[in-house]
Design a protein around this motif. Structure first.
Motif, PDB file in Angstrom:
ATOM      1  N   LEU A 122      12.160  13.425  -3.765  1.00 30.87           N
ATOM      2  CA  LEU A 122      12.388  12.592  -4.946  1.00 30.87           C
ATOM      3  C   LEU A 122      12.452  13.449  -6.196  1.00 30.87           C
ATOM      4  CD1 LEU A 122      10.247   9.365  -4.450  1.00 30.87           C
ATOM      5  CD2 LEU A 122      12.546   9.910  -3.649  1.00 30.87           C
ATOM      6  N   GLN A 123      12.958  12.831  -7.258  1.00 24.92           N
ATOM      7  CA  GLN A 123      13.072  13.467  -8.557  1.00 24.92           C
ATOM      8  C   GLN A 123      12.078  12.831  -9.527  1.00 24.92           C
ATOM      9  OE1 GLN A 123      15.338  16.042  -8.859  1.00 24.92           O
ATOM     10  NE2 GLN A 123      15.532  15.677  -6.650  1.00 24.92           N
ATOM     11  N   PRO A 124      11.709  13.540 -10.581  1.00 31.61           N
ATOM     12  CA  PRO A 124      10.770  12.947 -11.561  1.00 31.61           C
ATOM     13  C   PRO A 124      11.268  11.605 -12.117  1.00 31.61           C
ATOM     14  CG  PRO A 124      10.914  15.296 -11.915  1.00 31.61           C
ATOM     15  CD  PRO A 124      11.954  14.967 -10.866  1.00 31.61           C
ATOM     16  N   GLU A 125      12.579  11.443 -12.244  1.00 32.18           N
ATOM     17  CA  GLU A 125      13.100  10.176 -12.783  1.00 32.18           C
ATOM     18  C   GLU A 125      12.952   9.009 -11.807  1.00 32.18           C
ATOM     19  OE1 GLU A 125      14.855  13.012 -12.479  1.00 32.18           O
ATOM     20  OE2 GLU A 125      16.849  12.635 -11.605  1.00 32.18           O
ATOM     21  N   ASP A 126      12.513   9.293 -10.590  1.00 38.17           N
ATOM     22  CA  ASP A 126      12.227   8.222  -9.629  1.00 38.17           C
ATOM     23  C   ASP A 126      10.844   7.619  -9.854  1.00 38.17           C
ATOM     24  OD1 ASP A 126      13.851  10.228  -7.127  1.00 38.17           O
ATOM     25  OD2 ASP A 126      14.690   8.547  -8.276  1.00 38.17           O
ATOM     26  N   SER A 127      10.072   8.207 -10.750  1.00 39.80           N
ATOM     27  CA  SER A 127       8.758   7.650 -11.084  1.00 39.80           C
ATOM     28  C   SER A 127       8.954   6.251 -11.651  1.00 39.80           C
ATOM     29  CB  SER A 127       8.046   8.529 -12.111  1.00 39.80           C
ATOM     30  OG  SER A 127       7.832   9.826 -11.593  1.00 39.80           O
ATOM     31  N   ALA A 128       8.261   5.278 -11.051  1.00 42.03           N
ATOM     32  CA  ALA A 128       8.452   3.878 -11.439  1.00 42.03           C
ATOM     33  C   ALA A 128       7.455   3.022 -10.672  1.00 42.03           C
ATOM     34  CB  ALA A 128       9.871   3.413 -11.116  1.00 42.03           C
ATOM     35  N   LEU A 129       7.508   1.736 -10.944  1.00 34.36           N
ATOM     36  CA  LEU A 129       6.759   0.752 -10.160  1.00 34.36           C
ATOM     37  C   LEU A 129       7.702   0.203  -9.096  1.00 34.36           C
ATOM     38  CD1 LEU A 129       4.116  -0.963  -9.889  1.00 34.36           C
ATOM     39  CD2 LEU A 129       5.251  -2.661 -11.342  1.00 34.36           C
ATOM     40  N   TYR A 130       7.305   0.295  -7.840  1.00 35.83           N
ATOM     41  CA  TYR A 130       8.135  -0.209  -6.748  1.00 35.83           C
ATOM     42  C   TYR A 130       7.510  -1.493  -6.223  1.00 35.83           C
ATOM     43  CZ  TYR A 130      10.818   4.016  -7.079  1.00 35.83           C
ATOM     44  OH  TYR A 130      11.631   5.018  -7.554  1.00 35.83           O
ATOM     45  N   THR A 163       0.837  -1.188   0.000  1.00 35.68           N
ATOM     46  CA  THR A 163       0.000   0.000   0.000  1.00 35.68           C
ATOM     47  C   THR A 163       0.876   1.243   0.000  1.00 35.68           C
ATOM     48  OG1 THR A 163      -0.112  -0.079   2.429  1.00 35.68           O
ATOM     49  CG2 THR A 163      -1.958  -1.049   1.204  1.00 35.68           C
ATOM     50  N   PRO A 164       0.433   2.320  -0.656  1.00 32.58           N
ATOM     51  CA  PRO A 164      -0.725   2.338  -1.547  1.00 32.58           C
ATOM     52  C   PRO A 164      -0.411   1.681  -2.877  1.00 32.58           C
ATOM     53  CG  PRO A 164       0.413   4.444  -1.645  1.00 32.58           C
ATOM     54  CD  PRO A 164       1.148   3.610  -0.610  1.00 32.58           C
ATOM     55  N   ARG A 165      -1.404   1.470  -3.696  1.00 30.18           N
ATOM     56  CA  ARG A 165      -1.168   0.905  -5.019  1.00 30.18           C
ATOM     57  C   ARG A 165      -0.719   1.981  -6.000  1.00 30.18           C
ATOM     58  NH1 ARG A 165      -3.381  -3.921  -6.327  1.00 30.18           N
ATOM     59  NH2 ARG A 165      -2.034  -3.619  -8.130  1.00 30.18           N
ATOM     60  N   HIS A 166      -1.173   3.184  -5.780  1.00 27.98           N
ATOM     61  CA  HIS A 166      -0.785   4.315  -6.627  1.00 27.98           C
ATOM     62  C   HIS A 166      -0.451   5.494  -5.727  1.00 27.98           C
ATOM     63  CE1 HIS A 166      -2.277   2.380 -10.326  1.00 27.98           C
ATOM     64  NE2 HIS A 166      -3.208   1.877  -9.535  1.00 27.98           N
ATOM     65  N   LEU A 167       0.563   6.265  -6.116  1.00 31.08           N
ATOM     66  CA  LEU A 167       0.965   7.424  -5.322  1.00 31.08           C
ATOM     67  C   LEU A 167       1.501   8.495  -6.253  1.00 31.08           C
ATOM     68  CD1 LEU A 167       1.535   8.731  -2.551  1.00 31.08           C
ATOM     69  CD2 LEU A 167       3.747   7.554  -2.549  1.00 31.08           C
ATOM     70  N   VAL A 168       0.975   9.699  -6.097  1.00 31.34           N
ATOM     71  CA  VAL A 168       1.488  10.861  -6.808  1.00 31.34           C
ATOM     72  C   VAL A 168       2.032  11.817  -5.762  1.00 31.34           C
ATOM     73  CG1 VAL A 168       0.978  12.775  -8.368  1.00 31.34           C
ATOM     74  CG2 VAL A 168      -0.206  10.580  -8.653  1.00 31.34           C
ATOM     75  N   MET A 169       3.269  12.228  -5.909  1.00 33.06           N
ATOM     76  CA  MET A 169       3.852  13.122  -4.923  1.00 33.06           C
ATOM     77  C   MET A 169       4.721  14.171  -5.597  1.00 33.06           C
ATOM     78  SD  MET A 169       6.622  10.540  -3.148  1.00 33.06           S
ATOM     79  CE  MET A 169       7.466  11.783  -2.170  1.00 33.06           C
ATOM     80  N   GLY A 170       4.789  15.327  -4.942  1.00 33.16           N
ATOM     81  CA  GLY A 170       5.661  16.384  -5.419  1.00 33.16           C
ATOM     82  C   GLY A 170       7.074  16.159  -4.941  1.00 33.16           C
ATOM     83  N   MET A 171       8.002  16.888  -5.507  1.00 32.06           N
ATOM     84  CA  MET A 171       9.413  16.674  -5.204  1.00 32.06           C
ATOM     85  C   MET A 171       9.770  17.058  -3.775  1.00 32.06           C
ATOM     86  SD  MET A 171      11.482  17.521  -8.705  1.00 32.06           S
ATOM     87  CE  MET A 171      10.697  19.068  -9.091  1.00 32.06           C
ATOM     88  N   ARG A 183       2.623   2.052  -7.884  1.00 33.32           N
ATOM     89  CA  ARG A 183       2.964   2.893  -9.038  1.00 33.32           C
ATOM     90  C   ARG A 183       3.182   4.315  -8.543  1.00 33.32           C
ATOM     91  NH1 ARG A 183       4.968   1.927 -13.735  1.00 33.32           N
ATOM     92  NH2 ARG A 183       3.524   0.202 -14.029  1.00 33.32           N
ATOM     93  N   LEU A 184       4.419   4.764  -8.566  1.00 36.53           N
ATOM     94  CA  LEU A 184       4.784   6.080  -8.034  1.00 36.53           C
ATOM     95  C   LEU A 184       5.015   7.064  -9.170  1.00 36.53           C
ATOM     96  CD1 LEU A 184       5.722   7.957  -5.687  1.00 36.53           C
ATOM     97  CD2 LEU A 184       8.015   7.060  -6.072  1.00 36.53           C
ATOM     98  N   THR A 185       4.391   8.222  -9.051  1.00 39.95           N
ATOM     99  CA  THR A 185       4.616   9.317  -9.999  1.00 39.95           C
ATOM    100  C   THR A 185       5.101  10.529  -9.221  1.00 39.95           C
ATOM    101  OG1 THR A 185       2.851   8.498 -11.432  1.00 39.95           O
ATOM    102  CG2 THR A 185       3.599  10.755 -11.792  1.00 39.95           C
ATOM    103  N   VAL A 186       6.246  11.047  -9.599  1.00 45.13           N
ATOM    104  CA  VAL A 186       6.816  12.231  -8.943  1.00 45.13           C
ATOM    105  C   VAL A 186       6.650  13.420  -9.889  1.00 45.13           C
ATOM    106  CG1 VAL A 186       8.860  13.259  -7.901  1.00 45.13           C
ATOM    107  CG2 VAL A 186       8.484  10.774  -7.760  1.00 45.13           C
ATOM    108  N   THR A 187       5.960  14.440  -9.399  1.00 45.99           N
ATOM    109  CA  THR A 187       5.685  15.602 -10.265  1.00 45.99           C
ATOM    110  C   THR A 187       6.515  16.813  -9.861  1.00 45.99           C
ATOM    111  OG1 THR A 187       3.871  16.299  -8.842  1.00 45.99           O
ATOM    112  CG2 THR A 187       3.328  14.806 -10.652  1.00 45.99           C
TER     113      THR A 187
END
Lengths: 116, 112
Positions: A81-89, A7-15, A112-116
């Motif tokens: 984190l940096q945008p290039e850290d966006s990935a599946l963990y 958990t979580p299955r999806h995460l969007v976070m700012g830098m 699934r992590l997305t760094v914006t």
């Protein structure tokens, strides 16, 4: 159902955010792993914990901080984190971790992590 | 430097036929090999493995072949079923580290 939950299955976070990923295994295993899978790339091992002790750190940047309070739980703390850290963990567990033999690893569904 | 390679990104097979997924490795210190299957939105699930002391391991419809001299392994699925459609990863374990090194995966599509 592999017996490993994340958990979580999806995460969007700012830098500038701080977040944590959680993994729990119900298999009675003693080793737990964090992997990163970026688009079009193989799974990359990040950390290994065996009997709650960190045994492997694959040159992972310090903005990723693992924690293993017991053999059933594993966390990955994320900060700056940096945008290039966006990935599946992906988290995995196995009976044990041994340098002289490999054990089958059982994976969770991933975050699934997305760094914006 | 990728030590485990799956050179075919995708494979399409008719239902009932044989699916053959290939994997090549470069490190002669790998002594244990595994295949994983991954459906969308799920983690990889362990399928079958083989030790370097063997050249074949069979489990139901799945057979893994290991050719150590060629540093090549393959996964045969016979007969293929639509439910086999997934991404297949091969992985290898180094005899001195126990860590798994994964290939980039092959997407198998089995058509009805």
């Amino acid at each position: 159902e592999t017996g490993v939950t994340q958990t979580p299955r999806h995460l969007v976070m700012g830098m500038t955010n701080k977040k944590s990923l959680k993994c729990e295994q119900h298999l009675g295993h003693n080793a737990m792993y964090w992997y990163k899978q970026s688009a079009k790339k193989p799974l990359e091992l990040m950390f290994v914990y065996n009997f709650k002790e960190q045994t492997e750190n694959n040159s992972v940047p310090s903005r990723f901080s693992p924690e293993c309070p017991n053999s059933s739980h594993l966390f990955l703390h994320l900060h700056t984190l940096q945008p290039e850290d966006s990935a599946l963990y992906l988290c995995a567990s196995s009976q044990s971790f041994d340098r002289v033999r490999a054990y089958e690893q059982y994976f969770g569904p991933g975050t699934r992590l997305t760094v914006t | 430097d990728q030590q485990v390679k799956q050179n075919s990104p995708s494979l399409s097979v008719q239902e009932g036929r044989i699916s053959i997924l290939n994997c090549d490795y470069t490190n002669s210190m790998f002594d244990y090999f595994l295949w994983y299957k991954k459906y969308p939105a799920e983690g990889p699930t362990f399928l079958i493995s083989i030790s370097s002391i063997k050249d074949k391991n069979e489990d139901g419809r799945f057979t893994v072949f290991l050719n150590k001299s060629a540093k090549h392994l393959s996964l045969h699925i016979v007969p293929s079923q639509p439910g086999d459609s997934a991404v297949y990863f091969c992985a290898a374990s180094h005899r001195n580290t126990g860590k798994l090194i994964f290939g980039q995966g092959t997407t198998l599509q089995v058509k009805p």
